[in-house]
Structure formats: structure tokens, C-alpha cells
Design a protein around this motif. Structure first.
Motif, mmCIF file in Angstrom:
data_model
loop_
_atom_site.group_PDB
_atom_site.id
_atom_site.type_symbol
_atom_site.label_atom_id
_atom_site.label_comp_id
_atom_site.label_asym_id
_atom_site.label_seq_id
_atom_site.Cartn_x
_atom_site.Cartn_y
_atom_site.Cartn_z
ATOM 1 N N MET A 58 0.158 6.738 7.390
ATOM 2 C CA MET A 58 -1.076 6.489 6.650
ATOM 3 C C MET A 58 -1.559 5.058 6.803
ATOM 4 S SD MET A 58 0.308 6.363 2.744
ATOM 5 C CE MET A 58 1.188 4.909 2.184
ATOM 6 N N LEU A 59 -2.877 4.934 6.699
ATOM 7 C CA LEU A 59 -3.518 3.622 6.650
ATOM 8 C C LEU A 59 -4.574 3.756 5.571
ATOM 9 C CD1 LEU A 59 -4.108 0.780 7.797
ATOM 10 C CD2 LEU A 59 -5.691 1.859 9.399
ATOM 11 N N GLU A 94 -5.541 1.180 3.114
ATOM 12 C CA GLU A 94 -6.320 -0.001 2.760
ATOM 13 C C GLU A 94 -5.886 -1.112 3.696
ATOM 14 O OE1 GLU A 94 -4.909 0.069 -1.261
ATOM 15 O OE2 GLU A 94 -3.490 -1.526 -0.850
ATOM 16 N N VAL A 141 6.590 5.747 0.556
ATOM 17 C CA VAL A 141 6.437 7.058 1.218
ATOM 18 C C VAL A 141 7.550 7.266 2.234
ATOM 19 C CG1 VAL A 141 3.943 7.173 0.860
ATOM 20 C CG2 VAL A 141 4.831 6.253 3.016
ATOM 21 N N ARG A 142 8.018 6.189 2.821
ATOM 22 C CA ARG A 142 9.121 6.310 3.778
ATOM 23 C C ARG A 142 10.442 6.547 3.063
ATOM 24 N NH1 ARG A 142 5.356 3.384 6.480
ATOM 25 N NH2 ARG A 142 5.260 3.751 8.730
ATOM 26 N N CYS A 181 1.429 0.950 12.629
ATOM 27 C CA CYS A 181 2.392 1.335 11.600
ATOM 28 C C CYS A 181 2.240 2.818 11.252
ATOM 29 C CB CYS A 181 2.167 0.474 10.349
ATOM 30 S SG CYS A 181 3.311 0.770 9.002
ATOM 31 N N ALA A 182 0.997 3.298 11.256
ATOM 32 C CA ALA A 182 0.740 4.694 10.894
ATOM 33 C C ALA A 182 1.194 5.664 11.976
ATOM 34 C CB ALA A 182 -0.738 4.889 10.591
ATOM 35 N N GLY A 194 0.794 -1.220 0.000
ATOM 36 C CA GLY A 194 0.000 0.000 0.000
ATOM 37 C C GLY A 194 0.824 1.266 0.000
ATOM 38 N N GLN A 241 3.587 1.799 1.734
ATOM 39 C CA GLN A 241 4.256 2.101 3.005
ATOM 40 C C GLN A 241 5.755 2.316 2.825
ATOM 41 O OE1 GLN A 241 2.897 2.711 5.894
ATOM 42 N NE2 GLN A 241 0.818 1.989 5.607
ATOM 43 N N ARG A 288 -5.127 9.743 -1.229
ATOM 44 C CA ARG A 288 -3.936 9.286 -1.955
ATOM 45 C C ARG A 288 -3.195 10.465 -2.562
ATOM 46 N NH1 ARG A 288 -2.782 4.147 -2.911
ATOM 47 N NH2 ARG A 288 -4.296 2.610 -2.205
ATOM 48 N N ILE A 348 0.132 5.402 -7.835
ATOM 49 C CA ILE A 348 0.283 4.171 -7.057
ATOM 50 C C ILE A 348 -1.036 3.852 -6.372
ATOM 51 C CG2 ILE A 348 1.547 3.059 -5.174
ATOM 52 C CD1 ILE A 348 3.781 5.208 -5.781
ATOM 53 N N LEU A 384 4.738 11.659 7.443
ATOM 54 C CA LEU A 384 3.442 11.124 7.050
ATOM 55 C C LEU A 384 3.234 9.743 7.662
ATOM 56 C CD1 LEU A 384 0.884 10.952 5.178
ATOM 57 C CD2 LEU A 384 2.420 10.067 3.410
#
Lengths: 371, 210
Positions: free
Chosen positions: B78-79, B81, A113-114, B142-143, A108, A110, B46, A370, B76
Motif C-alpha cells: 500500500m501507498l 499517504e 500491516v506487515r 515499498c508497496a 502510515g 507500513q 484504509r 489507524i 498487501l
């Protein structure tokens, strides 16, 4: 709240992430790779044990990457797909096909973005591909070393009389290819130089090879001339008795005396290293990076299909435009007489190709949506 | 942190999924988005995260345009999905691997994030044995584990039990108090009204303040 830096620069940590995550994602594939490599190395060891065929690491490596001579359609000519060469390359392409695209979509976003910048993410993936290619060939080298050790010390005598390579003893098959080529292309090189089944050294030296030799270091004619031609030290009865196998571990002595019709006595050790190891690695790296970009743009299965198709096309066309030619030993300039298939061209084409793929990829990934 | 969206539009295969979106979002507030499936909530999220580019208009984060001056907003979380993690690693192992990319988060902070979502940091179970609710909690951890300045949560209550929902409300409240800018998409109107400072109604790509 105290922040602790777990690692250095972003790109370095991204590469570390990819090595970890990528390995976890491809663990089962690596198992398949080990099995495939083991199969072909065992096949090489068995086939290299006939008295007429050389052993050692170089002998086995030559068996795997010999490929096939340039193919000319004729009524009497026989086409044999170079299965070991194709399978080993295909295995690596399969290994690198899916992880980059999966990381982009499955997690997704992750990871990307990092990464901070999209191109960092792409460079991390490219580094993962390069590491995977390097690990693949290191594993192959280890398997070949093990095979050479085992065959050099085990004295597998009975196998010597039964060894065949894909249905026929190598020297006869190579000789048949040679005569088919001679009938299709008269006059390119002296007949002696085309005697691919003969242990006699080649008399003609292509001009480019002579120039390369001048650059990379001339082989010592005296050294070549005085080397003993008795490369197959064990007679069949000795082998049957379980005597230690003939040839040295690396196979250099066998190599100098001729290797599947390859008579590379004009090559230096450095050139042998470049042609037998560096070229296949360069070609694999280029194909895998291209496949990575295609998998991001299309999908992994299509990318694998297209790259495999391009690789297979090298079998049919002996042109430097088909990079697979550079990893087939029998297509090299010192044997085939085609000056375009040389290390210098390989380095240049692969370097240029990789630069274009990465530059195009970095521009493309900036705009990709994406989901 | 301040996010300014100016005349933001997005077209995909001829269909306009975002239509002339204009809004200003500031730190320390929760912005809720309410709308049907396919209305454009996730698409805007998004775009704010930098994962997709706008066809027209700009998204500026602290004055820097996403897609030009920077690819993604800094800080940032994010979650977006249902999160997918490495099945053969523990929850903590997965988060540690991701946190290592930025390299700014201590192991203690990762553990604290897991505890906030009700997961045990020392749980040795692999993620493949997690239920949907546990994976959702792991995604929330995680977010938030890297102390984000911008937190984007798309349907975060999916798969959560009552205890999980309670924990998540607490997390959102604490993040807002810490000055985080939170974008929250949710189907539950009541939940949105409880948590959000501002609510935008979304219909066919058009955002209007409710």
C-alpha cells in the motif's frame, strides 16, 4: 521468483525491526540519557566520598535511589524532592514516550500491516520497551561501575572535605529527617531502629522481613557481628595525600556497616540484589509499559505527563498503590517499617499491572482506527 | 484474490464518511476511484487495508472477514499517504528494514523494486536528502517490493515528474498482468481512464460505478 526468508517467526522479526527502528528514532534521546546518567553518577561519586558516607557501586546506587522517607506535613519538617531518583526515572519515561505512537502514525501503517496481526505489533512494541528499560539500567550499571573504579583508584582526597549532597552533608540531613519522623510517628519502632544517621545496626526486624529472610536465606549473625566496623579506612589526611579510597569496589563492606542510615545487615546478598536492582527495574518496566499504552490511546506528551505525575505522587504517599515507592530505598519495609513496601508485593503488583495493561492493550488495539 | 464489500458504512464523530458501499473486486484488474478531497476514497482504501474498521457491514478478502478472521489482507502492498522513512538510512536500508518484518523478500527483489521506480539501489544518500518525488518513488517501491496480491495506491502520481509517471504506469500494468488486484485513487480523470478497468465515482461516501 525465488523467495528467501530473511528471518524467523513474524514476532521475532518484528522485535528486531523495533530494536532497529526504535533505536534510530531515539538516538538523540539516548545521548541525553548518557549525559543525565553521567551527571548523577558523578554527583553520587563526589557525595559518596565524604568519610562518613559509603562508596562503591552500592553506595552510589543507594545515593541515586534512596528517595526520601515518608513525608509528614509539619511546621518544622523539611521536604526535599528526591531529585536523582525522580530524574533517572523521568529520563527513562522520556526515552520510551514517543516511538510506539510514532511508528503507528508516521509510517502510515507500513509496519503494522506487515506484522500480520495487530496484537503482534503491540507485543513487538512492548518488547522494545522492555529492551529499552534493560539497556537503560545496564548503562547505569556500567556508569556506576566506572564511577566506583575511578573513585576507588583515584584517591580524590580534597573532595572528601567538600562533599555535600544537595546542600548538606548526608548524615546530618538524614538525622534531621529521622528526628522529624520520630516526632510525627512515635512508638512505631524502637528509637535505635530509627537512627538513620547512626552506623549502629538496627535492632528491630519487621516481621515480614524476618519471614522473607527465612525464605531467601538468613544472613549469618556471626558474619555480621565479626565484621570490622572500620569501613572508612582512609583518614582525612590520608585522603588529602591521595591515598587509595576507602571501601571496596562494590561497596559491600561499607554497605554492611550502614549506608545513608540504611542498616541492611539483616539482608542477604540475594535480597540486596532484589531490592537495589530488581525492584527499580520492575517499577520502571511497569511505568514504561503503561506510558506506552497511554501514548497510543492519547498522545505521547500527555502520556508522559500523566505517568510522571503518577510517579511524583509516590513521593507524597507511601502506599503500595503508588509503584514509585518500591524503587525508593528509604521506603522499603526493612527501613521504614511499612510491611506493604516489600519485594513480594512489588513483584505481585507489577506483574498484575503489566498483565492488565497488555491484555487491555491487545483488546484495544484490535479496534483502533489507524490514520 | 477476491474482495467483497457488503453494506459497508463508516461513521466518525457523527459524520458518515462511507455510506452503504457494495462492490466485488477481483484479481487481475485495476479499480479506479474518482472524487473530490474528502469524498471517502481514502477511507475505503484504509478499510480494505484493515487500518480502520467499518461501523456497519463487512469486507471479506477471499472469504475471510477483515477485523474478525484476519486483521489485514495477506500479501498487501500500500501507498496511502506521503511515506515517511528513517531519515538517517538509505532508501534500500529503509526497505530492507520493513521487508525483514515479513521475512519473505530477498534483497534482490528489493533492489529490483527500486530500479522499477527509477531509484538506484546502490545510492548511498540518506533519505533526508531525498526530494518529494524521490520519497514518492521510494513509497511505490515499498508497496511493490513484496510481490503483493493486493496493491492499494492513493494518489501515487503526487510529486512525480513525467519520467516517474511513465514508470508508475508501467508498474501498474505489470502488476495487473501478474494477477494483482489494484485499487487506484487519482485526481486525474484521464490517467484513471487510461489505467483502470473499472472506475467508481465517489461523492460524500457514496460509491457508484461510472
Amino acid at each position: 521468483m525465488m523467495k528467501k526468508h530473511l528471518s524467523g517467526s513474524r514476532l521475532r522479526t518484528l522485535i528486531w525491526y523495533d530494536l532497529n527502528y526504535g533505536y534510530q528514532s531515539t538516538r538523540l534521546k539516548w545521548l541525553g540519557v548518557v549525559l543525565v546518567q553521567a551527571y548523577f553518577v558523578i554527583l553520587a561519586c563526589q557525595c559518596c566520598f565524604a568519610p562518613e558516607t559509603p562508596g562503591g557501586m552500592l553506595g552510589h546506587l543507594s545515593f541515586l535511589f534512596r528517595g526520601m522517607p515518608e513525608y509528614f506535613v509539619s511546621e518544622t519538617g523539611k521536604f526535599e524532592l528526591p531529585v536523582p531518583w525522580l530524574m533517572l526515572n523521568a529520563c527513562l519515561l522520556f526515552l520510551t514516550a514517543s516511538y510506539p505512537a510514532e511508528d503507528l502514525t508516521r509510517s502510515g501503517g507500513q509496519a503494522i500491516v506487515r506484522a500480520g496481526r495487530r496484537r503482534n505489533w503491540l507485543l513487538g512494541k512492548a518488547a522494545w520497551v522492555a529492551c529499552t528499560v534493560a539497556a537503560y539500567y545496564l548503562l547505569l550499571a556500567a556508569a556506576l561501575a566506572l564511577g566506583a573504579l575511578v573513585t576507588e583508584s583515584a584517591g580524590m582526597g580534597d573532595l572528601a572535605t567538600e562533599s555535600t549532597i544537595i546542600g548538606s552533608p548526608v548524615p546530618e540531613r538524614v538525622a534531621a529527617e529521622s528526628s522529624a519522623k520520630k516526632s510525627a510517628m512515635p512508638g512505631d519502632l524502637p528509637a535505635e531502629s530509627m537512627a538513620m544517621g547512626s552506623p549502629e545496626p538496627k535492632s528491630a526486624v519487621p516481621e515480614d522481613l524476618a519471614a522473607e529472610s527465612a525464605v531467601l536465606g538468613n544472613p549469618s549473625p556471626e558474619r555480621v557481628a565479626t565484621e570490622s566496623p572500620a569501613r572508612k579506612s582512609a583518614a582525612p589526611e590520608d585522603l588529602a595525600a591521595g591515598a587509595p579510597a576507602r571501601g571496596d569496589f562494590l561497596g559491600l563492606r561499607d554497605f554492611r556497616d550502614g549506608l545513608y542510615g540504611i542498616s541492611p545487615e539483616t539482608l542477604t546478598g540475594w535480597e540486596i540484589f532484589l531490592r537495589w536492582w530488581v525492584q527499580p527495574v520492575l517499577v520502571s518496566l511497569t511505568l514504561c509499559l503503561t506510558e506506552m499504552m497511554l501514548s497510543l490511546a492519547l498522545e505521547p506528551a500527555m502520556a508522559l505527563f500523566l505517568t510522571l505525575g503518577y510517579l511524583t505522587a509516590s513521593v507524597f504517599w507511601a502506599s503500595p498503590g503508588f509503584l514509585g515507592n518500591f524503587s525508593m530505598l528509604l521506603r522499603q519495609d526493612f527501613l521504614s517499617g511499612n510491611p506493604a513496601i516489600c519485594f513480594r508485593n512489588c513483584l505481585m503488583l507489577c506483574g498484575l499491572w503489566n498483565a492488565v495493561v497488555l491484555l487491555f492493550g491487545m483488546r484495544w488495539i484490535r479496534r483502533k482506527d489507524i490514520f | 484474490m477476491k474482495i467483497t464489500i457488503t453494506h459497508g458504512s463508516k461513521e466518525i464523530h457523527g459524520a458518515r464518511v462511507l455510506k452503504d458501499v457494495n462492490m466485488t473486486l477481483e484479481s487481475g484488474a485495476v479499480y479506479g476511484f474518482l472524487g473530490k478531497n474528502g469524498s471517502g476514497k481514502t477511507m475505503l482504501m484504509r478499510a480494505v487495508c484493515g487500518l480502520i474498521g467499518l461501523t456497519e457491514g463487512n469486507i471479506d478478502v477471499d472469504g475471510i472477514t477483515i477485523g474478525k478472521g484476519q486483521d489485514f489482507p495477506s500479501k498487501l502492498g500500500m501507498l496511502l499517504e506521503t511515506p515517511v522513512f528513517l531519515p538517517d538510512r538509505t532508501g534500500y536500508g529503509n526497505l530492507r528494514l520493513l521487508a525483514a518484518i515479513r521475512g519473505e523478500t530477498a534483497p534482490e527483489e528489493i533492489m529490483a523494486a527500486l530500479e522499477q521506480t527509477g531509484l538506484d539501489p546502490k545510492d548511498r544518500r540518506k533519505v533526508r536528502k531525498y526530494s518529494l518525488g524521490m520519497r514518492q518513488r521510494l513509497g511505490i517501491a515499498c508497496a511493490i517490493m513484496e510481490s503483493p496480491g493486493l496493491l492499494v495506491l492513493d494518489e501515487p502520481f503526487n510529486g512525480l515528474d513525467e519520467d516517474g509517471c511513465r514508470l508508475l504506469r508501467g508498474i501498474i500494468g505489470r502488476q495487473r498482468e501478474a494477477g494483482c488486484l489494484i485499487l487506484l485513487a487519482c485526481h486525474d480523470r484521464e490517467e484513471l481512464e487510461t489505467l483502470s478497468d473499472w472506475i467508481y465515482r465517489v461523492e460524500d461516501g457514496v460509491f457508484s460505478q461510472a
